[in-house]
Design an enzyme around this catalytic site. Sequence first.
Site, PDB file in Angstrom:
ATOM      1  N   ASP A  65       0.872  -1.174   0.000  1.00 46.35           N
ATOM      2  CA  ASP A  65       0.000   0.000   0.000  1.00 46.35           C
ATOM      3  C   ASP A  65       0.913   1.229   0.000  1.00 46.35           C
ATOM      4  OD1 ASP A  65      -1.563   2.220   0.700  1.00 46.35           O
ATOM      5  OD2 ASP A  65      -2.888   1.052   1.979  1.00 46.35           O
ATOM      6  N   TYR A  73      -4.814  11.324  -4.382  1.00 48.06           N
ATOM      7  CA  TYR A  73      -5.288  12.633  -3.914  1.00 48.06           C
ATOM      8  C   TYR A  73      -4.453  13.220  -2.788  1.00 48.06           C
ATOM      9  CZ  TYR A  73      -7.847   9.193  -1.062  1.00 48.06           C
ATOM     10  OH  TYR A  73      -8.185   8.106  -0.297  1.00 48.06           O
ATOM     11  N   LYS A  74      -3.398  12.533  -2.372  1.00 50.97           N
ATOM     12  CA  LYS A  74      -2.530  13.075  -1.331  1.00 50.97           C
ATOM     13  C   LYS A  74      -1.418  13.890  -1.996  1.00 50.97           C
ATOM     14  CE  LYS A  74      -3.530   9.065   1.622  1.00 50.97           C
ATOM     15  NZ  LYS A  74      -4.545   9.683   2.474  1.00 50.97           N
ATOM     16  N   ARG A 118      -1.597  14.809  13.231  1.00 50.25           N
ATOM     17  CA  ARG A 118      -0.696  14.524  12.112  1.00 50.25           C
ATOM     18  C   ARG A 118      -0.391  15.808  11.354  1.00 50.25           C
ATOM     19  NH1 ARG A 118      -2.379   9.832   8.122  1.00 50.25           N
ATOM     20  NH2 ARG A 118      -3.978  11.404   7.697  1.00 50.25           N
TER      21      ARG A 118
END
Length: 406
Positions: free
Chosen positions: A210, A235-236, A382
């Site tokens: 992943d 999309y990151k 985060r």
Amino acid sequence: MTTDPAADLAADARARDAADPLRDYPALFHRVDASDVVSYLDGNSLGRPTIAATEAISAAVAQWSGRLIRGWDEEWFDLPITIGDRLGRVVLGAAPGQTAIGDSTTVLLYKLARGALAMRPDRTEIVLDTDNFPTDRYVLEGIAAELGLDLRWITVDPASGVEAGAARESITERTALVVLSHVAYRSGFLADAEEITRAAHDAGALVLWDLCHSVGSVPIELDRWQADFAVGCTYKYLCGGPGSPAFGYVRAAHLDGFTQPIWGWMGRRDPFEMEAGYIPADGIRRMISGTPSVLGMIAMRSTLDLIDRAGIAVVRDKSARLTDYVIELARLLLPEARIASPLDPARRGGHVTLDHPRFREVLPRLWDRGVIPDFRAPQGLRLGPSPLSTTYAEVLTGIEVIADQL
């Protein structure tokens, strides 16, 4: 140096930005009024849109309007493969013909895992870790229940990740498939993908990586690692936009024997013949099931252009420096917060997690102040500065507001 610590920090951030090889890149991204967002620190969840992406999407709508169904013959039908090949070259270390864009990460994870398990029919175990992203765990739990397989869990510290030695000890002669994240979603721990892949192969098992939290910020060498399968979102750090389609990688040596379980017309050989019976397409096109999201694939191309121009090694260096800077500022301005990520940048991906018992209550106030990290239970904040779009000054502003709110 002055007698004003805040002024000294601001001057230092400006100096870092001036010396940054990527200093011109943040201006290539859309930014709202600075009074609304003063520090965006969640590029590891959703990247900012590029200005070029807006233009590309407008052009795609114009093509849709002008060419209508003819667009399928002219470009759209091949986009999952052509963009997949570009992803492979720019950020995956993968030769052409092994990567396709298609469904959500969840659906592709299911398709890849089921197809991989079918290649090891005499084995009964799936190896995964206790702190992998929930979707990965849920999908594999469902597959295990569906096929009557056993799950072999690697227990990890949430502030760390899966070490190669622990993986090797967990993989047995019964293991069919190992599914791990290259960068841990919570801690940012960077796994030794090459060594873990070697350990799996030594035991006769296959590996599915992943790459959601590493692609676009960390160098990836799927072919060199001899990885079997990989999946990741766009999309990151690839800035494809909310819900942009994921990608799936199948090593070339496996393609002829690989059959994924969701048979759809666009993954069939000669799909427009509309014939009875499913015959998988040759090559990576067999990963595709239904009609791909054309507009959903467009935005990421501009980010790939930027990474290609800058070079992934430069992007990685900036990412490591930014996260080092987060840790440096956290130690100075947030001494009560615990750093719940590896301190060594060589063991860390593109984000840092800080733990504090009040972060859950603080998060809404941070968002109101225009500082946007995200929260991961039970008490983790985060911070994911994106190397192409985030400045050092933006990181400093964010940490100072977090300190103020605590």
